[in-house]
Scaffold this motif. Structure first.
Motif, PDB file in Angstrom:
ATOM      1  N   UNK A  25      19.800  17.587 -50.526  1.00  0.00           N
ATOM      2  CA  UNK A  25      19.670  18.175 -49.194  1.00  0.00           C
ATOM      3  C   UNK A  25      19.883  17.103 -48.132  1.00  0.00           C
ATOM      4  N   UNK A  26      20.758  17.381 -47.180  1.00  0.00           N
ATOM      5  CA  UNK A  26      20.926  16.533 -46.003  1.00  0.00           C
ATOM      6  C   UNK A  26      19.737  16.791 -45.074  1.00  0.00           C
ATOM      7  N   UNK A  27      18.872  15.790 -44.898  1.00  0.00           N
ATOM      8  CA  UNK A  27      17.679  15.993 -44.077  1.00  0.00           C
ATOM      9  C   UNK A  27      17.771  15.271 -42.733  1.00  0.00           C
ATOM     10  N   UNK A  28      18.998  15.034 -42.262  1.00  0.00           N
ATOM     11  CA  UNK A  28      19.155  14.337 -40.978  1.00  0.00           C
ATOM     12  C   UNK A  28      18.533  15.131 -39.833  1.00  0.00           C
ATOM     13  N   UNK A  29      18.687  16.468 -39.845  1.00  0.00           N
ATOM     14  CA  UNK A  29      18.081  17.277 -38.777  1.00  0.00           C
ATOM     15  C   UNK A  29      16.566  17.195 -38.835  1.00  0.00           C
ATOM     16  N   UNK A  31      14.741  14.675 -40.017  1.00  0.00           N
ATOM     17  CA  UNK A  31      14.316  13.356 -39.562  1.00  0.00           C
ATOM     18  C   UNK A  31      14.461  13.207 -38.060  1.00  0.00           C
ATOM     19  N   UNK A  32      15.559  13.732 -37.490  1.00  0.00           N
ATOM     20  CA  UNK A  32      15.745  13.667 -36.032  1.00  0.00           C
ATOM     21  C   UNK A  32      14.657  14.470 -35.322  1.00  0.00           C
ATOM     22  N   UNK A  33      14.331  15.639 -35.883  1.00  0.00           N
ATOM     23  CA  UNK A  33      13.293  16.472 -35.270  1.00  0.00           C
ATOM     24  C   UNK A  33      11.942  15.770 -35.327  1.00  0.00           C
ATOM     25  N   UNK A  34      11.625  15.145 -36.444  1.00  0.00           N
ATOM     26  CA  UNK A  34      10.368  14.418 -36.568  1.00  0.00           C
ATOM     27  C   UNK A  34      10.295  13.261 -35.569  1.00  0.00           C
ATOM     28  N   UNK A  35      11.388  12.546 -35.423  1.00  0.00           N
ATOM     29  CA  UNK A  35      11.404  11.415 -34.489  1.00  0.00           C
ATOM     30  C   UNK A  35      11.143  11.887 -33.069  1.00  0.00           C
ATOM     31  N   UNK A  36      11.785  12.990 -32.663  1.00  0.00           N
ATOM     32  CA  UNK A  36      11.576  13.527 -31.320  1.00  0.00           C
ATOM     33  C   UNK A  36      10.155  14.062 -31.162  1.00  0.00           C
ATOM     34  N   UNK A 181      27.427   8.802 -43.208  1.00  0.00           N
ATOM     35  CA  UNK A 181      26.229   8.392 -43.943  1.00  0.00           C
ATOM     36  C   UNK A 181      25.085   9.280 -43.486  1.00  0.00           C
ATOM     37  N   UNK A 182      24.491  10.010 -44.401  1.00  0.00           N
ATOM     38  CA  UNK A 182      23.401  10.925 -44.084  1.00  0.00           C
ATOM     39  C   UNK A 182      22.201  10.650 -44.992  1.00  0.00           C
ATOM     40  N   UNK A 183      20.978  10.862 -44.494  1.00  0.00           N
ATOM     41  CA  UNK A 183      19.804  10.765 -45.376  1.00  0.00           C
ATOM     42  C   UNK A 183      19.759  11.975 -46.298  1.00  0.00           C
ATOM     43  N   UNK A 184      19.798  11.725 -47.588  1.00  0.00           N
ATOM     44  CA  UNK A 184      19.876  12.808 -48.574  1.00  0.00           C
ATOM     45  C   UNK A 184      18.620  12.783 -49.449  1.00  0.00           C
ATOM     46  N   UNK A 185      18.015  13.940 -49.600  1.00  0.00           N
ATOM     47  CA  UNK A 185      16.808  14.106 -50.414  1.00  0.00           C
ATOM     48  C   UNK A 185      17.163  14.938 -51.642  1.00  0.00           C
ATOM     49  N   UNK A 186      16.808  14.433 -52.817  1.00  0.00           N
ATOM     50  CA  UNK A 186      17.033  15.198 -54.036  1.00  0.00           C
ATOM     51  C   UNK A 186      15.751  15.950 -54.400  1.00  0.00           C
ATOM     52  N   UNK A 187      15.898  17.252 -54.534  1.00  0.00           N
ATOM     53  CA  UNK A 187      14.761  18.097 -54.892  1.00  0.00           C
ATOM     54  C   UNK A 187      15.032  18.730 -56.249  1.00  0.00           C
ATOM     55  N   UNK A 188      14.008  18.776 -57.082  1.00  0.00           N
ATOM     56  CA  UNK A 188      14.148  19.370 -58.411  1.00  0.00           C
ATOM     57  C   UNK A 188      13.164  20.522 -58.570  1.00  0.00           C
ATOM     58  N   UNK A 189      13.564  21.459 -59.388  1.00  0.00           N
ATOM     59  CA  UNK A 189      12.699  22.583 -59.733  1.00  0.00           C
ATOM     60  C   UNK A 189      12.667  22.711 -61.249  1.00  0.00           C
ATOM     61  N   UNK A 190      11.468  22.704 -61.817  1.00  0.00           N
ATOM     62  CA  UNK A 190      11.282  23.066 -63.219  1.00  0.00           C
ATOM     63  C   UNK A 190      10.533  24.386 -63.222  1.00  0.00           C
ATOM     64  N   UNK A 211      15.539  26.099 -44.704  1.00  0.00           N
ATOM     65  CA  UNK A 211      14.346  25.838 -43.884  1.00  0.00           C
ATOM     66  C   UNK A 211      14.278  24.377 -43.451  1.00  0.00           C
ATOM     67  N   UNK A 212      14.574  23.455 -44.354  1.00  0.00           N
ATOM     68  CA  UNK A 212      14.504  22.041 -44.004  1.00  0.00           C
ATOM     69  C   UNK A 212      15.595  21.637 -43.025  1.00  0.00           C
ATOM     70  N   UNK A 213      16.689  22.383 -42.994  1.00  0.00           N
ATOM     71  CA  UNK A 213      17.743  22.084 -42.039  1.00  0.00           C
ATOM     72  C   UNK A 213      17.531  22.790 -40.703  1.00  0.00           C
ATOM     73  N   UNK A 214      16.450  23.548 -40.607  1.00  0.00           N
ATOM     74  CA  UNK A 214      16.045  24.168 -39.331  1.00  0.00           C
ATOM     75  C   UNK A 214      14.573  23.839 -39.092  1.00  0.00           C
ATOM     76  N   UNK A 215      14.249  22.560 -38.936  1.00  0.00           N
ATOM     77  CA  UNK A 215      12.835  22.136 -38.866  1.00  0.00           C
ATOM     78  C   UNK A 215      12.086  22.731 -37.697  1.00  0.00           C
ATOM     79  N   UNK A 216      12.801  23.041 -36.623  1.00  0.00           N
ATOM     80  CA  UNK A 216      12.124  23.616 -35.455  1.00  0.00           C
ATOM     81  C   UNK A 216      11.512  24.980 -35.768  1.00  0.00           C
ATOM     82  N   UNK A 217      12.004  25.647 -36.806  1.00  0.00           N
ATOM     83  CA  UNK A 217      11.476  26.960 -37.172  1.00  0.00           C
ATOM     84  C   UNK A 217      10.221  26.875 -38.030  1.00  0.00           C
ATOM     85  N   UNK A 218       9.878  25.667 -38.495  1.00  0.00           N
ATOM     86  CA  UNK A 218       8.702  25.489 -39.337  1.00  0.00           C
ATOM     87  C   UNK A 218       7.430  25.363 -38.503  1.00  0.00           C
TER      88      UNK A 218
END
Length: 218
Positions: A25-29, A31-36, A181-190, A211-218
């Motif tokens: 998952x590209x989590x740049x949005x 991280x930017x939302x958290x910084x703001x 270059x983007x911050x990428x998070x690897x998520x796994x599901x078992x 949801x993670x790419x629309x952090x303002x909605x969380x």
């Protein structure tokens, strides 16, 4: 503690037909939302990425009841509540998995406070019995350990475990076709194949990503 963990995990591997999925998952949005969001807040008031991950996971699990509940006596009982068990490393070795009760009903700020409180009490012996027995699903994160991803073992009688690795800068092809270059998070599901399959698991990861790419909605 090690004997208890080994017994539970041996039972899991013996009884539960696991299937595994991994997604980047590209989590740049996020991280930017958290910084703001944190820009004008004191350190005690700031949100961490972990709160976003828990909130997004809780809301997505609410929409995916097949991954949230217990498999007992040959049948699956979905839970109407989302109690996320947080795998916490404790001093001296071993893990405990206390639950964030009704995580889907808490705001980001409330989750951040509860995460700090739960972690502190887990490491100093102050957990409640209800927190130790109520988890309907487990979340494990080794992001602070520098690993790319974690493949979890389901804790019976639960039917799923979600894992998060360390966000890492990686080449990413954007919607316009450029490479950045983007911050990428690897998520796994078992998950438990007696209850769900890869199609549903993929839907879950896709919705979690949205949801993670629309952090303002969380």
């Amino acid at each position: 503690m090690r004997r208890a963990i080994a017994a539970a995990m041996s039972r899991s591997k013996r009884e539960i037909p696991h299937y595994y999925l991994e997604h980047s998952i590209d989590i740049s949005k996020a991280q930017d939302w958290l910084q703001a969001h944190n820009a004008e807040r004191t350190p005690e008031q700031r949100l961490l990425l972990g709160a976003l991950l828990v909130r997004a996971a809780a809301l997505t699990l609410k929409q995916t009841p097949e991954l949230n509940g217990y498999y007992t006596d040959g049948r699956f009982d979905p839970s109407s509540s989302v109690h996320i068990g947080m795998a916490i490393n404790i001093r001296g070795g071993g893990l405990v998995v206390p639950a964030l009760l009704d995580a889907d009903q808490a705001s980001l700020e409330q989750l951040m406070e509860r995460l700090k409180d739960l972690t502190g009490r887990a490491r100093h012996g102050g957990l409640r019995s209800s927190e130790m027995s109520a988890a309907t699903v487990t979340l494990t994160s080794l992001g602070d350990r520098g690993v790319d991803s974690v493949l979890g073992v389901i804790f019976p009688p639960q039917v799923a475990i979600l894992g998060f690795g360390t966000p890492v800068l990686r080449p990413w092809i954007t919607d316009t076709g450029s490479v950045e270059a983007r911050p990428v998070l690897r998520v796994t599901l078992a998950a438990d194949h007696r209850v769900s399959d890869g199609h549903l698991g993929a839907r879950f990861l896709r919705e979690l990503t949205r949801k993670l790419q629309s952090p303002e909605s969380l």
